[in-house]
Design an enzyme around this catalytic site. Sequence first.
Site, PDB file in Angstrom:
ATOM      1  N   SER A 144       0.815  -1.172  -0.008  1.00 42.54           N
ATOM      2  CA  SER A 144       0.065   0.048   0.042  1.00 42.54           C
ATOM      3  C   SER A 144       0.831   1.152   0.039  1.00 42.54           C
ATOM      4  CB  SER A 144      -0.878  -0.155   1.450  1.00 42.54           C
ATOM      5  OG  SER A 144      -1.344   1.103   1.493  1.00 42.54           O
ATOM      6  N   TYR A 157      -1.416  -1.207  10.441  1.00 47.52           N
ATOM      7  CA  TYR A 157      -1.564  -1.432   9.266  1.00 47.52           C
ATOM      8  C   TYR A 157      -0.312  -0.686   8.293  1.00 47.52           C
ATOM      9  CZ  TYR A 157      -3.554  -1.161   4.526  1.00 47.52           C
ATOM     10  OH  TYR A 157      -3.765  -1.408   2.999  1.00 47.52           O
TER      11      TYR A 157
HETATM   12  N1  LIG Z   1      -9.098  -0.942  -1.411  1.00 47.96           N
HETATM   13  C1  LIG Z   1      -8.117   0.167  -1.015  1.00 47.96           C
HETATM   14  O1  LIG Z   1      -8.253   1.250  -0.899  1.00 47.96           O
HETATM   15  C2  LIG Z   1      -6.702  -0.530  -0.913  1.00 47.96           C
HETATM   16  C3  LIG Z   1      -5.661   0.540  -0.836  1.00 47.96           C
HETATM   17  C4  LIG Z   1      -4.643   0.030  -0.761  1.00 47.96           C
HETATM   18  C5  LIG Z   1      -4.215  -1.245  -0.250  1.00 47.96           C
HETATM   19  N2  LIG Z   1      -5.239  -2.118  -0.166  1.00 47.96           N
HETATM   20  C6  LIG Z   1      -4.882  -3.746   0.059  1.00 47.96           C
HETATM   21  O2  LIG Z   1      -5.628  -4.369  -0.976  1.00 47.96           O
HETATM   22  C7  LIG Z   1      -5.840  -5.766  -0.454  1.00 47.96           C
HETATM   23  C8  LIG Z   1      -7.340  -5.973  -0.537  1.00 47.96           C
HETATM   24  O3  LIG Z   1      -8.327  -5.171  -0.320  1.00 47.96           O
HETATM   25  P1  LIG Z   1      -9.465  -4.893  -0.751  1.00 47.96           P
HETATM   26  O4  LIG Z   1      -9.819  -3.377  -0.631  1.00 47.96           O
HETATM   27  O5  LIG Z   1      -9.842  -5.435  -1.825  1.00 47.96           O
HETATM   28  O6  LIG Z   1     -10.113  -5.441   0.882  1.00 47.96           O
HETATM   29  P2  LIG Z   1     -11.683  -6.279   0.770  1.00 47.96           P
HETATM   30  O7  LIG Z   1     -12.471  -6.147  -0.103  1.00 47.96           O
HETATM   31  O8  LIG Z   1     -11.835  -6.076   2.412  1.00 47.96           O
HETATM   32  O9  LIG Z   1     -11.134  -7.985   0.722  1.00 47.96           O
HETATM   33  C9  LIG Z   1     -10.202  -8.218   1.676  1.00 47.96           C
HETATM   34  C10 LIG Z   1     -10.100  -9.828   1.552  1.00 47.96           C
HETATM   35  O10 LIG Z   1      -9.116 -10.521   2.351  1.00 47.96           O
HETATM   36  C11 LIG Z   1      -9.656 -11.586   2.887  1.00 47.96           C
HETATM   37  N3  LIG Z   1      -9.563 -11.796   4.317  1.00 47.96           N
HETATM   38  C12 LIG Z   1      -9.596 -10.978   5.546  1.00 47.96           C
HETATM   39  N4  LIG Z   1      -9.207 -11.306   6.383  1.00 47.96           N
HETATM   40  C13 LIG Z   1      -8.727 -12.807   6.271  1.00 47.96           C
HETATM   41  C14 LIG Z   1      -8.002 -13.775   7.230  1.00 47.96           C
HETATM   42  N5  LIG Z   1      -8.175 -13.631   8.523  1.00 47.96           N
HETATM   43  N6  LIG Z   1      -7.787 -14.736   6.286  1.00 47.96           N
HETATM   44  C15 LIG Z   1      -7.829 -15.073   5.149  1.00 47.96           C
HETATM   45  N7  LIG Z   1      -8.480 -13.818   4.138  1.00 47.96           N
HETATM   46  C16 LIG Z   1      -8.829 -12.845   4.951  1.00 47.96           C
HETATM   47  C17 LIG Z   1     -11.171 -11.156   2.819  1.00 47.96           C
HETATM   48  O11 LIG Z   1     -11.854 -12.454   2.827  1.00 47.96           O
HETATM   49  P3  LIG Z   1     -12.712 -13.295   4.019  1.00 47.96           P
HETATM   50  O12 LIG Z   1     -13.499 -12.136   4.775  1.00 47.96           O
HETATM   51  O13 LIG Z   1     -13.809 -14.280   3.222  1.00 47.96           O
HETATM   52  O14 LIG Z   1     -11.856 -13.859   4.689  1.00 47.96           O
HETATM   53  C18 LIG Z   1     -11.430 -10.622   1.527  1.00 47.96           C
HETATM   54  O15 LIG Z   1     -11.367 -11.504   0.431  1.00 47.96           O
HETATM   55  C19 LIG Z   1      -5.639  -5.391   1.139  1.00 47.96           C
HETATM   56  O16 LIG Z   1      -4.048  -6.133   1.409  1.00 47.96           O
HETATM   57  C20 LIG Z   1      -5.446  -4.098   1.321  1.00 47.96           C
HETATM   58  O17 LIG Z   1      -4.635  -3.809   2.210  1.00 47.96           O
HETATM   59  C21 LIG Z   1      -6.659  -1.824  -0.642  1.00 47.96           C
END
Ligand SMILES: NC(=O)c1ccc[n+]([C@@H]2O[C@H](COP(=O)([O-])OP(=O)(O)OC[C@H]3O[C@@H](n4cnc5c(N)ncnc54)[C@H](OP(=O)(O)O)[C@@H]3O)[C@@H](O)[C@H]2O)c1
Length: 267
Positions: A144, A157
Amino acid sequence: MSLPTPTPTARAVVTGASSGIGEALATDLAGRGHSLILVARRGDVMEKLAAQLRERHGVDVEVRACDLSDRDQRAPLVDELSTREISILCNNAGIATFGPVAELDAGYERAQVELNAVAVHDLTLAVLPGMVERRSGGILMVGSAAGNMPIPNNATYAATKAFVNTFSESLRGELKGTGVNVTLLAPGPVRTETPDPAEASIVDKLVPDFLWISSEYTAKVSLDALADNKMRIVPGIISKAMSTAGQYSPRAVVAPIVGTFYRKLGG
Ligand SMILES: NC(=O)c1ccc[n+]([C@@H]2O[C@H](COP(=O)([O-])OP(=O)(O)OC[C@H]3O[C@@H](n4cnc5c(N)ncnc54)[C@H](OP(=O)(O)O)[C@@H]3O)[C@@H](O)[C@H]2O)c1
């Protein structure tokens, strides 16, 4: 350079495949002909996605419902992946918390470190020897822009993403000439779903719609970057601005400014 060629036995692994960027990565990879192993906790959600991807793209899709923050649940998956032909690993699953660490749930903060950092390390170490031996592989690390700077009120984080950012870019240097690509995705805000106006966060309210990037766009440019073995992909104008500010401004200046903003995110 390119992504490994899909074969009937090879699998691309996507963690956090049940929603957001991970679901988009899995969908894009299936569209490119890669058979998959989907990993997250919600097996039922991934089974639905798996059925769609099999039908639309004719690929094999396996589902592993696993809490990656739990070492006992993670261990069998790590063992399995170390023996399988893993062509691509997308280390995407991650969670974030906001607010002063002293006031947050200590167990959940620890789980965040396990998921965002330790599991990324474990899964990478599981698949890397096979990739190096086959002289073919791709690892996409989802860090990130938050990992570039100190962020009070988002400390766990930011620290875990600093680990991912640095691990990815260090590892890449070790793998030069091995045939294994490593790319860091370091985004700022990505709109994974349209927010309900009543529940919109301060980020949703502050950032105009045209500046948001989608999960689908993020997945596509990230996999293209992995195919080209780019060091880092930072999609979107806001991400680039955050990334530049975080990397090149003095940390003592950045910390109080972003800390004030993130205090509002913590409610
Ligand atoms: N969206 C943003 O703005 C943004 C910005 C910078 C970086 N990121 C990074 O991008 C990645 C994905 O983010 P996103 O926004 O797509 O998030 P999201 O929609 O909340 O998805 C998170 C995913 O991680 C899984 N997860 C959460 N806890 C888990 C656990 N304990 N074990 C296994 N799987 C787990 C969730 O599935 P389950 O609930 O089914 O386990 C879900 O599939 C993350 O690493 C985040 O830090 C996102």
